[in-house]
Design an enzyme around this catalytic site. Sequence first.
Site, PDB file in Angstrom:
ATOM      1  N   SER A  44       0.857  -1.195   0.000  1.00 37.68           N
ATOM      2  CA  SER A  44       0.000   0.000   0.000  1.00 37.68           C
ATOM      3  C   SER A  44       0.886   1.234   0.000  1.00 37.68           C
ATOM      4  CB  SER A  44      -0.882   0.024   1.247  1.00 37.68           C
ATOM      5  OG  SER A  44      -0.197   0.631   2.339  1.00 37.68           O
ATOM      6  N   ASP A  45       0.316   2.383  -0.303  1.00 38.73           N
ATOM      7  CA  ASP A  45       1.045   3.620  -0.069  1.00 38.73           C
ATOM      8  C   ASP A  45       0.713   4.061   1.358  1.00 38.73           C
ATOM      9  OD1 ASP A  45       2.621   5.859  -0.307  1.00 38.73           O
ATOM     10  OD2 ASP A  45       1.813   6.492  -2.231  1.00 38.73           O
ATOM     11  N   TRP A  46       1.348   5.141   1.767  1.00 29.36           N
ATOM     12  CA  TRP A  46       1.353   5.678   3.128  1.00 29.36           C
ATOM     13  C   TRP A  46      -0.067   5.849   3.698  1.00 29.36           C
ATOM     14  CZ3 TRP A  46       5.632   6.920   6.045  1.00 29.36           C
ATOM     15  CH2 TRP A  46       5.469   7.824   7.094  1.00 29.36           C
TER      16      TRP A  46
END
Length: 752
Positions: free
Chosen positions: A313-315
Site C-alpha cells: 500500500s502507499d502511506w
Amino acid sequence: MKSINLQTLPVILIIMLSVMAGRSVSAQETNKTIENKVKHLLSQMTLEEKVGQMTQVDFTVIGVPKEQNAEDQIDPAKLEDAVINHHVGSILNTPFTPDNKSQSIEIWRKMMRTVQDAAARTRLKIPVIYGIDAIHGATYTQNSVLFPQAISMAATFNPELAFKEGEITAREVRASGQQWNFSTVMDIGRQPLWPRLWETFGEDVHLATVMGTSYIKGHQGDDFSAADKAPTCLKHYVGYSYPLNGKDRTPAWLGERTLREYFLPTFEAGIKAGSPTVMVNSSEVDGIPGHANHHYLTTILRKELGFKGIAVSDWADIERLYTRDKMASSPKEAVKIAVMAGIDMSMVPFDFSFYDLLIELVKSREVPMSRIDEAVSRILKVKYQAGLFDPKPLLEVEGNFATADAIETNRQAARESIVLAKNDHNTLPLKKDANILVTGPTANLLSVMNGGWTITWQGFAEELYPQQKLTVLEAIQEKSTGQVTYVGGGSFDAPIDIQKVVDEAKNHDVILLSLGEHTYTETPGNIETLNLDQAQVDLANAALATGKPVVLLTLGGRPRIITSIAERASGVILGFLPGMEGGEAIADILYGDYNPNGKLPITYPRNTNGITPYDYKPIESFEQNSYNPLYPFGHGLSYTTFETNGLKIEKDKISMGKNIKVTVNVKNTGTLKGKEAVLLYINDVAASVTRPNKQLKAFKKVELNPGQAESLSFTLTPHDLSFIGVDLKRIVEPGDFKVMVGNETVSFTLRK
Ligand code: BGC
C-alpha cells in the site's frame, strides 16, 4: 593450487550443467527452490507471524521520540515490540531526528544491523525488509550521489544513463544497509500541474518504458540477491498521475481504454523487466480508490499481467478508505476491502492497527486464510529472492559509495538532461570573459536543482546540502574570467532588489535570469496555476527592459508559464531538476564546455491551459483547436546542427505479424561535435478507435563529429502498431501507417 573437495563435486557439476543448459533453466530451478522454502516456512507460521509479515511501519515506531536528540536513534524496547512481539515484516523511512533528515552512512549501517539483529532473534528468524525512497539516489544517506530527477533523466533520451543511475543507486542503498527501493515511478506525466510530474519520465509511454526499464535492470541486475543490487518498486499502480484538477491525491477521470493505452504499459514493462514489487495508487480512478480496486489489483495485475510479487500500500492509504474516502464504514472494514482487493503489505505506518484488525478479520472468517497465505508467500518469496535469508556482510562503503566514477556519471547525466530551448543570434555559449549579471531566486540554491526526496522529504533544507556542491552561480564564478555580479536574496522567498538589477545591468554584457520553483513533492506541492509568481515576472520584465541580452534559465519540477519572458529573452535553458551536479552542468553548457543535447520529455505549455500532449488526437487540432505549445515534446537545440534524411522503410506493403525495418541517416552539419537523439514516430492513418496524430515508437542517441554521418536502423514490431480496441483488448488493424523522422514521412500498408 586449491584442491576440490570431492563431496562438493556433484554440486559443482550440477551448477556447471545448469549454466551450460542456459540461464532460464537455472532461474526456474532457483524459483522452484524458493517456492519450496516459502511453503515450508509458511507451514510453520502462526497467524500472528503471518499478519506481521504483511505489516510495514515507519521508523518512528521503532525510534526514540522525535524531540530526543539521541545518539542511538533506535529504541530497543520499541524495536523489540515491533519485530518480536508484532512480527513486523518491513520498516521504512529515515529517522525522525529533530530535523527529520538524512543520516551518515555509518549511522545507517549501524541502525540496519540493529534491525536485522532483532529479526534474527525472532522464532523463525525471518528478516525484515527495510524500504527507502531512493528515487534519484540514496535520498536519506548523507553525501550520496543524487542524480537528476526522472523528468530530467528522461530529457537525456539516454537509457544507458538510466541504467547506470540504477546501478549506482542500488549500490549506495545497499552500502547504507537498506534493501528495498521505492523507485521507480512508472506513472506517465501528462498533467503539468501535478506536483509529482517531475518524478515521472515524462508524458510519453515509449520514453518512460525505455528509461524506467533500463533503470530497473541497472538496479537489480540479473539477480537482485547480489550484495550490490536491490529490488525496485513500480509506483504508483495505476492511474495516479492524471488527476483532473492537477492536485496530488485527487481523482483521475480515466476510462479503462485510456488507462490501458497510456498508464498501464509502463507497469507491464516494469513487471517484465523483473521488478518484484508495486506500490498502489494513493488516489482514485473512476470512483474507485486504488487501494480498493480489485479489478486493477487482482484481475489485471495478477491474472492478466502475471505479476507474482508484492503489492504494497502507499502511506496510510488503507486506513484512508475509512477516514478519507468514506468507502469503508470502519477501519476494520477498510482493512478487509484492501486485503481482499489484493494488497499484500500495508504501509500502516504509525501503529499496529492493521495487524490487530487483520487478525480479528481472519479469526471471524471475514478474510480467508488462503488470502493471507497468498500475500505472505509473495512477501517471503521476495525476501528469499533478495537474498535476505542468507545475510552477507554489508556492502563495503569504500569503492561503492560516492565514488569519483559515480559522481562523473552523475555530472554527465546532468549535462545531457539540460534542454537548450532557444538561442537567438548564438547568444550562447558565452565567452569566458563576458561580464555576467546573475539574478533570480534559483541562481544560488542547490535545493532548486534537486527537488523533493533530497535529504528530506520536501527537499528544501538548503542548510543540509553538501557544501562542496556548486549552485549555478558558484559554478559560473568558478569558470568565468570576467566579472560576475549576483543580485539576489539569500533564499527563494527573499525579495530581489529589482532596481539594483537594472542599475547593475549597465556594467554587464549579459543577464542570466534564473527563475523557477522552490522544492516540493506530493500534496504540499499543489498549486492553483502554472503561472510564475508575480515577483519573478516583475524581475523578468525589469531585466528584459534593460535592453541587455537576457538568458532565461528555469529550474523546477513543472513547466511554469514563461511564454512572454521566453519570447523576449535571447536564450532559454530549461533545467528542470538536474540534481547535485546541476550547477556545474549548467555552467558547462553556458560556456560551451559541453554541447547541449537534452530534449523535452513533455510538452512545454504556452498558456496555463495548454495541457495538450504531443500525441494529441485529431480532434485536438481540428477547426479552432490546435496544438500550440511554447516548445513541443522532443524539442532541444545544440551548438551544432543535425540533419536527418533518407528515411526508408524496407517494403511499403507489410504482412500482419511481421517486424518492419526502417532506416534513416543522421548527419552533424555544424562545426562542433555533439550528440543527437533521433526520434521515430508513427501514425495509424485510420482506425476503429481514434489514434494520436503521432506516437514515439523508437529513438536512438548518437554522437557525431562535424561532418560525420551515420545510418540508423530501427525495428518496428507488431506491438508498436497496436492499440486498445473497442472491446478493451490490444489489437492491430490492417491499413495505412506513416513513419516520421525529422521532416520526412514514409508510408506503408499493413495487410491482413
Ligand atoms: C508516497 C510514496 C512513497 C511513500 C513512502 C508516500 O507518501 O506517495 O511515493 O514511496 O510515501 O515514503
